[in-house]
Design a protein around this motif. Structure first.
Motif, PDB file in Angstrom:
ATOM      1  N   ARG A  31       0.840  -1.209   0.000  1.00 43.31           N
ATOM      2  CA  ARG A  31       0.000   0.000   0.000  1.00 43.31           C
ATOM      3  C   ARG A  31       0.871   1.253   0.000  1.00 43.31           C
ATOM      4  N   ILE A  78       0.508   4.239  -2.750  1.00 39.11           N
ATOM      5  CA  ILE A  78       0.279   5.654  -2.440  1.00 39.11           C
ATOM      6  C   ILE A  78       1.331   6.527  -3.104  1.00 39.11           C
ATOM      7  N   ASP A 103      -0.875   8.435  -5.588  1.00 42.26           N
ATOM      8  CA  ASP A 103      -1.539   9.517  -4.853  1.00 42.26           C
ATOM      9  C   ASP A 103      -0.668  10.734  -4.574  1.00 42.26           C
ATOM     10  N   LEU A 104       0.641  10.568  -4.541  1.00 45.12           N
ATOM     11  CA  LEU A 104       1.496  11.652  -4.046  1.00 45.12           C
ATOM     12  C   LEU A 104       2.369  12.309  -5.096  1.00 45.12           C
ATOM     13  N   GLN A 162       0.629  18.833   1.789  1.00 41.29           N
ATOM     14  CA  GLN A 162       1.017  17.504   2.277  1.00 41.29           C
ATOM     15  C   GLN A 162       1.767  17.593   3.605  1.00 41.29           C
ATOM     16  N   ASP A 220      -3.361   8.311   9.234  1.00 40.83           N
ATOM     17  CA  ASP A 220      -3.184   7.010   8.596  1.00 40.83           C
ATOM     18  C   ASP A 220      -1.688   6.702   8.607  1.00 40.83           C
ATOM     19  N   LYS A 262      -0.124   6.274   5.100  1.00 42.60           N
ATOM     20  CA  LYS A 262      -0.056   7.567   4.403  1.00 42.60           C
ATOM     21  C   LYS A 262       1.047   8.433   5.005  1.00 42.60           C
ATOM     22  N   GLU A 263       1.180   8.407   6.322  1.00 45.13           N
ATOM     23  CA  GLU A 263       2.237   9.176   6.973  1.00 45.13           C
ATOM     24  C   GLU A 263       3.621   8.711   6.503  1.00 45.13           C
ATOM     25  N   ALA A 305       4.344   7.285   3.646  1.00 48.00           N
ATOM     26  CA  ALA A 305       4.522   7.741   2.270  1.00 48.00           C
ATOM     27  C   ALA A 305       4.860   9.223   2.234  1.00 48.00           C
ATOM     28  N   LEU A 306       4.219  10.003   3.092  1.00 46.80           N
ATOM     29  CA  LEU A 306       4.491  11.430   3.142  1.00 46.80           C
ATOM     30  C   LEU A 306       5.910  11.722   3.611  1.00 46.80           C
TER      31      LEU A 306
END
Length: 308
Positions: A77, A81, A85-86, A108, A122, A125-126, A128-129
């Protein structure tokens, strides 16, 4: 050799040879442990080759990333992302104070700072960020304010930021490794470290020293008292039959005066600094308790040259 996922302040890629020369011969190392992991350059170069050991860092968001990578489903996942998504806007910058990529970056960054603000977030997500921000922020720097919020400004508008292959490789290397998030003293306070193992410490520089300015990636300081406590931890490990190697600034040499510690001077180039003119060579030291390291210690007079 694998590549680190992130660019990290205080990273040791440029001086890895000097560090590993102070290690025991490969066949004499049990498990490998790195309590100040950061970007993990030494682990990705060599530490993964031995029996599954442990890594640790006090930075919760950093360790969250590595745990996500270690988990097969979450790793997939994470890559999804990053790929879908990013990606920053592909359009050309527009006129005005900000361009699209810059606005996107700060949006972001606000999402990334949900954790220290006590908001729900999340964890994948964190993670990935963290990768996205590390690649697109100013000079790849990680810095937190006193509230624990990431506060580095934007720098790149359209970077080459794909990390999929590195994530896949790190996933394989992390299998069986214990990933801790907390105090480095777990190496003596738990059963994770055994006689014959190797512990490599790469602590933050003494915050009272001039060389510390580019190595602060957590809002809590690491001062001279902390350096003395680290030496006490190293003493305990040696008494338990564990080999210890430490990389640090020359300012700590007065702490490691016991004959069990051999000190080696090395040069290191600053790869991260807010001032681009201040990236010259910085003297560091490698401290080892290994009786028969891979490469013999340099002449002791060279150590005295740094001290003077």
């Amino acid at each position: 050799m694998a590549k680190p996922i992130l660019k990290w302040a205080g990273g040791k890629r440029q001086i890895i040879d000097a560090i590993t020369e102070a290690f025991p011969p490969s066949e004499e190392i049990g498990s490998y442990h790195e309590p100040f992991f950061g970007g993990g350059a030494v682990f990705f170069e060599e530490g993964y080759k031995y029996e599954a050991g442990s890594i640790n860092d006090v930075n919760k968001r950093l360790i969250n990333l590595y745990r996500i990578i270690q988990d097969s489903d979450k790793k997939e996942r994470l890559i999804e992302i990053l790929q879908e998504d990013l990606k920053p806007p592909d359009s050309e910058p527009v006129s005005g104070e900000f361009d699209d990529a810059r606005n996107y970056y700060y949006q972001q960054r606000e999402i990334f700072n949900k954790r220290p603000r006590g908001e729900s977030f999340d964890e994948v997500k964190e993670a990935a960020l963290l990768i996205y921000l590390n690649i697109t922020c100013f000079n790849g720097l990680y810095r937190e304010n006193q509230s624990g919020e990431f506060n580095v400004p934007w720098n790149h508008s359209n970077p080459d930021w794909d990390r999929s292959s590195r994530i896949e490789e790190a996933h394989n290397l992390f299998q069986g490794v214990t990933i801790n998030c907390g105090d480095y003293q777990y190496v003596t306070d738990s059963d994770q470290v055994s006689p014959g193992d190797l512990v490599y410490f790469d602590p933050p520089y003494d915050t009272d020293s001039d060389s510390s300015s580019f190595d602060q990636y957590h809002f809590e300081p690491f001062d001279k008292e902390d350096q003395w406590q680290l030496r006490d931890t190293a003493d305990k490990l040696v008494e338990q039959g564990v080999d210890v190697v430490i990389s640090n600034a020359p300012s700590v040499m007065d702490i490691y005066t016991d004959e069990r510690y051999d000190i080696r001077p090395i040069g290191a180039r600053r790869s991260i600094n807010s001032d681009g003119t201040d990236r010259g060579e910085v003297q560091e030291v490698v401290i080892t308790t290994v009786d028969e390291p891979r490469v013999k210690k340099e002449e002791s007079k060279k150590v005295k040259e740094i001290k003077n």
